[in-house]
Design an enzyme around this catalytic site. Structure first.
Site, PDB file in Angstrom:
ATOM      1  CE1 TYR A   1      -3.250  -2.796   0.163  1.00 49.11           C
ATOM      2  CE2 TYR A   1      -3.711  -2.283   2.444  1.00 49.11           C
ATOM      3  CZ  TYR A   1      -3.962  -3.026   1.314  1.00 49.11           C
ATOM      4  OH  TYR A   1      -4.922  -3.999   1.352  1.00 49.11           O
TER       5      TYR A   1
ATOM      6  CE  LYS B   1       0.568 -17.762  -2.568  1.00 53.51           C
ATOM      7  NZ  LYS B   1      -0.356 -18.899  -2.433  1.00 53.51           N
TER       8      LYS B   1
ATOM      9  CG  ASP C   1      -2.883 -19.978  -0.440  1.00 54.68           C
ATOM     10  OD1 ASP C   1      -2.082 -19.847   0.508  1.00 54.68           O
ATOM     11  OD2 ASP C   1      -2.616 -20.635  -1.457  1.00 54.68           O
TER      12      ASP C   1
ATOM     13  CG  ASP D   1      -7.101  -4.063   4.265  1.00 55.60           C
ATOM     14  OD1 ASP D   1      -8.050  -3.933   5.059  1.00 55.60           O
ATOM     15  OD2 ASP D   1      -7.002  -3.427   3.205  1.00 55.60           O
TER      16      ASP D   1
ATOM     17  CG  ASP E   1     -12.528  -6.119   6.837  1.00 51.88           C
ATOM     18  OD1 ASP E   1     -12.236  -5.567   7.919  1.00 51.88           O
ATOM     19  OD2 ASP E   1     -12.968  -5.508   5.858  1.00 51.88           O
TER      20      ASP E   1
END
Ligand code: NAD
Length: 353
Positions: free
Chosen positions: A142, A187, A219, A243, A247
């Site tokens: 980001y 990852k 994943d 992020d 959620d």
């Protein structure tokens, strides 16, 4: 202990719920013999109304002068038409970046009494869900270089060892106060930054032999959160994965009015806030659920003031009130519920040393 706490009620239900947070903090101070000085700070829509912008330098400085910040929520339809840099959310971003908060904590816990609110089957949550996501907040993709080329685009993800160590230490230390497990989510089969995270966190784990460290690809982690969430205690991850996963984790509890959060920096300073918004539809009606804010106060005592007993005292009182059937309207099945202020009173009444 002397504490200086900045209060940013903000907009909508913000003042309703921050009032209950203060009630609980004051009760804690009475029970344990602490002194609290409060500093009132304006941010969000209320600041736009007063000063024309969502956060003034003065107010930012006032918040920074405190030991910790309790925030309600900002925003609402009244300010929806404002241009981007004048929207209430800009006040929130200004606070976060102005205070250098790099570590975002989002716990997700399912209380047995509220398990029917979870979208997951009983058999999946039978072992209990009580996890906390440690998300890196100021680095990664980001914030990396981003550009459009003639026929494409790129975003750069980069991390330094220092950025990883400072949040990983916080995660290990939190695990020590919990069930003693850190799961690093990455990852590493594809990303070089993930391999750096693994190496750095593994090296650091030597300082925490009492904490179990495991690794999971992102994943797989997104699957395990809905297949076997009891696996997780402290979930540590970089910005973008965090992020998304925080959620997902909050949704499995099913109760938006119950979820606190914290944003920390290197020293003990932190900003604490419920994850929900300003709920303008129920503002000022004494029906908002104050528990997310009250649990944010518990996190403040734990992470900014190292007052673990006081934090647990609040969390136990919340659990006790739920098991006694205390409910605000958002979590009541069958219409038997009480108001925001009464809910705060019931929790305060159950606090004991
Ligand atoms: P919201 O979280 O405010 O509300 C979503 C729904 O959940 C509403 O029906 C609301 O009544 C309910 N709800 C939320 N908190 C509750 C509580 N404590 N008790 C009972 N019910 C509760 O999200 P939204 O409607 O998308 O956003 C409303 C405003 O809040 C917008 O202006 C948005 O920009 C802002 N917002 C602010 C923050 C923040 O300050 N951190 C976060 C998200 C949204």
């Amino acid at each position: 202990m002397d504490m200086r706490i900045a209060l940013i009620p903000g907009d909508g239900i913000g003042p309703d719920i921050v009032r209950e947070g203060v009630k609980i903090l004051n009760k804690t101070a009475d029970l344990y013999g602490h002194r609290i000085e409060y500093v009132e700070v304006d941010a969000g829509g209320i600041s736009i109304d007063k000063y024309g912008i969502p956060l003034t330098e003065d107010n930012l400085e006032k918040a920074k002068s405190a030991d910790a910040v309790l925030l309600g929520a900002v925003g609402g339809p009244k300010w929806d038409g404002m241009p981007g840099d004048k929207r209430p959310e800009k006040g929130l971003l200004g606070l976060r970046s102005g205070m250098g908060l790099f570590c975002n904590l989002r716990p997700a816990r399912i209380y047995p009494e509220l398990s029917s609110a979870s979208p997951l089957k009983d058999s999946i949550i039978a072992n209990g869900v009580d996890l906390i996501v440690f998300r890196e907040l100021t680095g990664g993709i980001y914030f990396g270089k981003k550009e459009r080329t003639s026929d494409g685009a790129y975003d750069v993800m980069s991390y330094t060892e220092g950025e990883i160590v400072r949040i990983a230490r916080k995660a290990f230390e939190a695990a020590r106060l919990r069930r003693g497990r850190v799961t690093l989510v990455d990852k590493a089969n594809v990303l070089e930054t993930s391999r750096l995270w693994r190496e750095t966190v593994k090296k650091l784990s030597a300082d925490y032999p009492d904490v179990e460290l495991d690794f999971m690809y992102v994943d797989n982690a997104s699957m395990q959160l809905v297949r076997d969430p009891s696996h997780f205690d402290v979930l540590l991850t970089e910005n973008m994965f965090g992020d998304i996963l925080s959620d997902e984790a909050s949704q499995i509890t099913g109760s938006i009015g119950m979820l606190p959060s914290a944003s920390l920096r290197d020293d003990s300073f932190g900003m604490y806030e419920p994850i929900h918004g300003s709920a303008p539809d129920i503002a000022g009606k004494n029906i908002a659920n104050p528990i997310a804010t009250i649990l944010s106060c518990a996190m403040m005592l734990r992470y900014s003031f190292s007052l673990e007993d006081e934090a647990r005292c609040i969390e136990d009182a919340v659990a006790a009130s739920l098991s006694d059937g205390i409910r605000t309207s958002d979590i009541a099945a069958g219409g038997n519920y009480i108001g925001t202020a009464e809910c705060g009173d019931e929790i305060a009444r159950r606090m004991q040393r």
